[in-house]
Design a protein around this motif. Structure first.
Motif, mmCIF file in Angstrom:
data_model
loop_
_atom_site.group_PDB
_atom_site.id
_atom_site.type_symbol
_atom_site.label_atom_id
_atom_site.label_comp_id
_atom_site.label_asym_id
_atom_site.label_seq_id
_atom_site.Cartn_x
_atom_site.Cartn_y
_atom_site.Cartn_z
ATOM 1 N N TYR A 35 0.850 -1.187 0.000
ATOM 2 C CA TYR A 35 0.000 0.000 0.000
ATOM 3 C C TYR A 35 0.887 1.239 0.000
ATOM 4 C CZ TYR A 35 1.191 -0.381 4.921
ATOM 5 O OH TYR A 35 1.879 -0.502 6.095
ATOM 6 N N THR A 36 0.280 2.359 -0.310
ATOM 7 C CA THR A 36 1.017 3.623 -0.371
ATOM 8 C C THR A 36 0.648 4.517 0.814
ATOM 9 O OG1 THR A 36 -0.692 4.786 -1.605
ATOM 10 C CG2 THR A 36 0.934 3.519 -2.906
ATOM 11 N N ASP A 37 1.412 5.581 0.993
ATOM 12 C CA ASP A 37 1.060 6.573 2.009
ATOM 13 C C ASP A 37 -0.303 7.176 1.701
ATOM 14 O OD1 ASP A 37 3.399 6.142 3.407
ATOM 15 O OD2 ASP A 37 4.426 7.909 2.590
ATOM 16 N N ASP A 38 -0.614 7.365 0.416
ATOM 17 C CA ASP A 38 -1.923 7.885 0.026
ATOM 18 C C ASP A 38 -3.038 6.927 0.424
ATOM 19 O OD1 ASP A 38 -0.862 10.220 -0.988
ATOM 20 O OD2 ASP A 38 -0.862 9.521 -3.075
ATOM 21 N N ASP A 39 -2.785 5.615 0.328
ATOM 22 C CA ASP A 39 -3.776 4.629 0.769
ATOM 23 C C ASP A 39 -4.047 4.776 2.271
ATOM 24 O OD1 ASP A 39 -3.921 3.474 -1.782
ATOM 25 O OD2 ASP A 39 -2.353 2.004 -1.317
ATOM 26 N N ARG A 54 -3.651 7.490 4.097
ATOM 27 C CA ARG A 54 -4.376 8.740 4.316
ATOM 28 C C ARG A 54 -5.848 8.590 3.921
ATOM 29 N NH1 ARG A 54 -0.633 13.937 2.746
ATOM 30 N NH2 ARG A 54 1.197 13.319 3.938
ATOM 31 N N ALA A 55 -6.110 7.919 2.821
ATOM 32 C CA ALA A 55 -7.490 7.739 2.366
ATOM 33 C C ALA A 55 -8.289 6.927 3.377
ATOM 34 C CB ALA A 55 -7.521 7.078 0.991
ATOM 35 N N GLU A 56 -7.698 5.873 3.916
ATOM 36 C CA GLU A 56 -8.406 5.053 4.907
ATOM 37 C C GLU A 56 -8.614 5.814 6.207
ATOM 38 O OE1 GLU A 56 -10.454 1.956 6.767
ATOM 39 O OE2 GLU A 56 -10.163 2.523 4.675
ATOM 40 N N THR A 59 -10.458 14.376 4.919
ATOM 41 C CA THR A 59 -9.258 14.236 4.091
ATOM 42 C C THR A 59 -8.299 15.378 4.384
ATOM 43 O OG1 THR A 59 -10.491 13.076 2.382
ATOM 44 C CG2 THR A 59 -8.406 14.060 1.723
ATOM 45 N N TRP A 60 -8.829 16.587 4.471
ATOM 46 C CA TRP A 60 -8.008 17.749 4.783
ATOM 47 C C TRP A 60 -7.354 17.593 6.157
ATOM 48 C CZ3 TRP A 60 -8.958 22.194 8.107
ATOM 49 C CH2 TRP A 60 -8.122 23.276 7.854
ATOM 50 N N SER A 65 -4.608 14.964 6.113
ATOM 51 C CA SER A 65 -3.447 15.469 5.366
ATOM 52 C C SER A 65 -2.670 16.499 6.184
ATOM 53 C CB SER A 65 -3.884 16.087 4.035
ATOM 54 O OG SER A 65 -4.401 15.089 3.182
ATOM 55 N N ASP A 93 1.208 16.022 7.318
ATOM 56 C CA ASP A 93 2.205 17.025 6.921
ATOM 57 C C ASP A 93 2.716 17.840 8.112
ATOM 58 O OD1 ASP A 93 1.910 16.244 4.283
ATOM 59 O OD2 ASP A 93 0.463 17.819 3.815
#
Length: 164
Positions: free
Chosen positions: A6-10, A12-14, A92-93, A96, A100
């Motif tokens: 999985y990715t870091d984006d995955d 974050r999405a979960e 999501t915001w 993120s 970050d």
């Protein structure tokens, strides 16, 4: 290639999906229970001894021995529940920002008006950013908006018409 499937984006999405799920259908009774011992911000001052929790706010002594105004408490509970349910999904915001290492600012916003709020810009900053730099950044963006001829509301809530 990474050694994980999985990715870091995955991730974050979960996290955003689960964060949003926590606010989609808040437990009505849980809202009331969470209110009981929470301080009411507008009367949280303790200098004059007037600090009150939500429960204390509705205590009314009377001759019947029934010293709680359950109707007023329930009305406040319903309004808070409705605010939670109608809140924008910024999961999501929020996830993120945390990923970050940015912290949302409650003192820096710009609201664009057309007789009513039509857009709002919220800011988040790196924790070590000096307050003066934060303010200059927000003011610079506000000035650019003003130059574009848009009416905006200052952080302190007073509308400032444009001069463009």
């Amino acid at each position: 290639m990474t050694d994980r499937p999985y990715t870091d984006d995955d991730l974050r999405a979960e996290a955003a999906r689960q964060h949003a799920g926590l606010t989609e259908d808040p437990d009505f009774m849980g809202v009331g229970e969470a209110m009981e011992d929470a301080w009411v911000p507008s009367v949280e001052t303790t200098e004059d001894g007037s600090a009150r929790t939500w429960k204390q706010l509705f205590v009314v002594e009377d001759e019947t021995g029934d010293d709680e105004d359950d109707t007023a408490y329930a009305e406040a509970q319903e309004k808070i529940h409705a605010l939670i349910r109608s809140a924008a999904n910024v999961s999501t915001w929020a996830v993120s920002l945390g990923a970050d290492n940015l912290q949302p600012s409650t003192g820096h916003t710009i609201t664009l008006n057309a007789g009513r709020p039509i857009a709002r810009i919220h800011f988040a900053f790196e924790p070590g950013m000096p307050e003066e730099m934060r303010t200059l950044l927000v003011e610079g963006i506000g000035d650019a908006i003003n130059e574009a001829g848009v009416e905006r509301e200052q952080t302190d809530g007073e509308a400032q018409p444009t001069t463009a």
